[in-house]
Enzyme design. Structure first.
Site, mmCIF file in Angstrom:
data_model
loop_
_atom_site.group_PDB
_atom_site.id
_atom_site.type_symbol
_atom_site.label_atom_id
_atom_site.label_comp_id
_atom_site.label_asym_id
_atom_site.label_seq_id
_atom_site.Cartn_x
_atom_site.Cartn_y
_atom_site.Cartn_z
ATOM 1 N N ASN A 9 37.773 -12.064 -51.795
ATOM 2 C CA ASN A 9 36.764 -12.928 -51.117
ATOM 3 C C ASN A 9 35.501 -12.087 -51.068
ATOM 4 O O ASN A 9 35.353 -11.436 -49.943
ATOM 5 C CB ASN A 9 37.223 -13.575 -49.903
ATOM 6 N N TRP A 10 34.532 -12.090 -51.947
ATOM 7 C CA TRP A 10 33.441 -11.479 -51.772
ATOM 8 C C TRP A 10 32.162 -11.835 -51.002
ATOM 9 O O TRP A 10 31.492 -11.240 -50.492
ATOM 10 C CB TRP A 10 32.431 -11.133 -53.165
ATOM 11 N N LYS A 11 32.405 -13.115 -50.393
ATOM 12 C CA LYS A 11 31.627 -13.869 -49.650
ATOM 13 C C LYS A 11 30.102 -13.812 -50.180
ATOM 14 O O LYS A 11 30.070 -13.731 -51.301
ATOM 15 C CB LYS A 11 31.816 -13.240 -48.220
ATOM 16 N N HIS A 95 37.020 -22.117 -45.564
ATOM 17 C CA HIS A 95 37.010 -20.979 -45.002
ATOM 18 C C HIS A 95 36.465 -21.028 -43.547
ATOM 19 O O HIS A 95 35.581 -21.724 -43.455
ATOM 20 C CB HIS A 95 36.286 -19.735 -45.931
ATOM 21 N N GLU A 97 34.503 -19.377 -41.809
ATOM 22 C CA GLU A 97 33.004 -19.017 -41.864
ATOM 23 C C GLU A 97 32.202 -20.255 -42.251
ATOM 24 O O GLU A 97 31.023 -20.348 -41.970
ATOM 25 C CB GLU A 97 32.888 -17.654 -42.737
ATOM 26 N N GLU A 167 44.631 -17.502 -41.874
ATOM 27 C CA GLU A 167 43.653 -16.417 -41.529
ATOM 28 C C GLU A 167 43.159 -16.731 -39.972
ATOM 29 O O GLU A 167 42.390 -17.663 -39.772
ATOM 30 C CB GLU A 167 42.216 -16.910 -42.406
ATOM 31 N N GLY A 173 37.537 -9.922 -40.364
ATOM 32 C CA GLY A 173 36.486 -8.931 -40.355
ATOM 33 C C GLY A 173 36.305 -8.184 -39.094
ATOM 34 O O GLY A 173 35.212 -7.464 -38.617
ATOM 35 N N SER A 212 41.495 -8.784 -42.088
ATOM 36 C CA SER A 212 41.540 -7.344 -41.861
ATOM 37 C C SER A 212 42.671 -6.640 -42.762
ATOM 38 O O SER A 212 43.199 -5.622 -42.283
ATOM 39 C CB SER A 212 41.616 -6.843 -40.445
HETATM 40 P P1 PGA Z 1 38.418 -9.593 -44.053
HETATM 41 O O1 PGA Z 1 38.227 -11.032 -44.355
HETATM 42 O O2 PGA Z 1 39.307 -9.101 -45.085
HETATM 43 O O3 PGA Z 1 36.912 -8.889 -44.069
HETATM 44 O O4 PGA Z 1 38.975 -9.592 -42.741
HETATM 45 C C1 PGA Z 1 39.211 -12.006 -45.023
HETATM 46 C C2 PGA Z 1 38.517 -13.248 -45.359
HETATM 47 O O5 PGA Z 1 37.756 -13.471 -44.506
HETATM 48 O O6 PGA Z 1 39.077 -13.974 -45.958
#
Ligand code: PGA
Length: 250
Positions: A9-11, A95, A97, A167, A173, A212
């Protein structure tokens, strides 16, 4: 146990130049791995680039969101059929976010999940609790509500051959991943919740862990019975780290 799936997931990271370099490294580093499926979910504008660089490889590509509507006057939205036009096979849905920053309701997320499936995309539904919810011991209730919304709107059979990614919001993160036992316990709960309504759908469902994941903790997570792979944020931006995680899954 299922064949493992690792999703990058490159965001909101990348540029034409940086993506080319990263994808070329992915291709080189991952080509010998035959026992893992790899998908990279890129920002919308780079779908065409992913398609052109990845189409002759075993790496699939997808997006990080889609519209809950099929077509119409929805400025700024991107539909499932548009994603299909660019060869996308997967799409991340709900997600945290997005769910928090853009106030996505469980109902909207459920409709997106249905829309993806109806157009031949594999939806990757993100579920998970906040730290406060975990500390209060209500994490299963929170995740159950996210799953149950889809079951009550569209039926549990919609989960057949799809992906759920657990998640925990406190792990995304932060460098603080869930322990293998914490993740396994929630994965078992999720599978059981769906199995109670549709055993076959639950069996075909892949449940990823996200939050993470790194090359050091990936093996311990991936050996757990109900952990079918990972959704990878930060470490997917560094080819060497991503390779380490894919190797652990392989
Ligand atoms: P992360 O993100 O690996 O940077 O914790 C995971 C995600 O948001 O899917």
């Amino acid at each position: 146990m299922h064949r493992k799936l690792v999703v990058a997931n490159w965001k909101m990271h990348g540029s034409l130049t940086a993506n080319r370099q990263l994808l070329e490294e992915y291709i080189q580093r991952l080509k010998s791995l035959k026992n893992v499926d790899v998908v990279v979910c890129v920002p919308y504008p780079y779908l065409a680039q992913a398609q052109s660089l990845l189409q002759e490889t075993s790496i699939a590509w997808g997006a990080q969101n889609l519209s809950k509507d099929k077509v119409g006057a929805f400025t700024g939205e991107v539909s499932a059929s548009m994603l299909r036009d660019f060869g996308a096979t997967h799409v991340i849905i709900g997600h945290s976010e997005r769910a928090t920053a853009y106030c996505e309701s469980d109902e909207n997320i459920a409709t997106k999940f249905m829309q993806a499936k109806a157009h031949g995309l594999t939806p990757i539904l993100c579920v998970g609790e906040t730290l406060i919810e975990r500390e209060a011991g209500v994490m299963e209730m929170v995740v159950a509500k996210q799953i149950d919304t889809i079951i009550s709107m569209y039926g549990a059979s919609l989960f057949a051959n799809t992906v759920v990614s657990y998640e925990p919001i406190w792990a995304i993160g932060t460098g603080l991943a869930a322990t293998p036992d914490q993740a396994q316990s929630m994965h078992e709960f999720i599978r059981g919740r769906i199995a109670a309504c549709d055993q076959e759908a639950a069996n075909s469902l892949k449940i990823l862990y996200g939050g993470s994941v790194n090359p050091q903790n990936a093996v311990q997570l991936f050996v757990m019975q109900d952990i079918d792979g990972g959704l990878i944020g930060r470490c997917s931006l560094i080819a060497e780290e991503f390779e380490g995680i894919c190797r652990a899954a392989n």
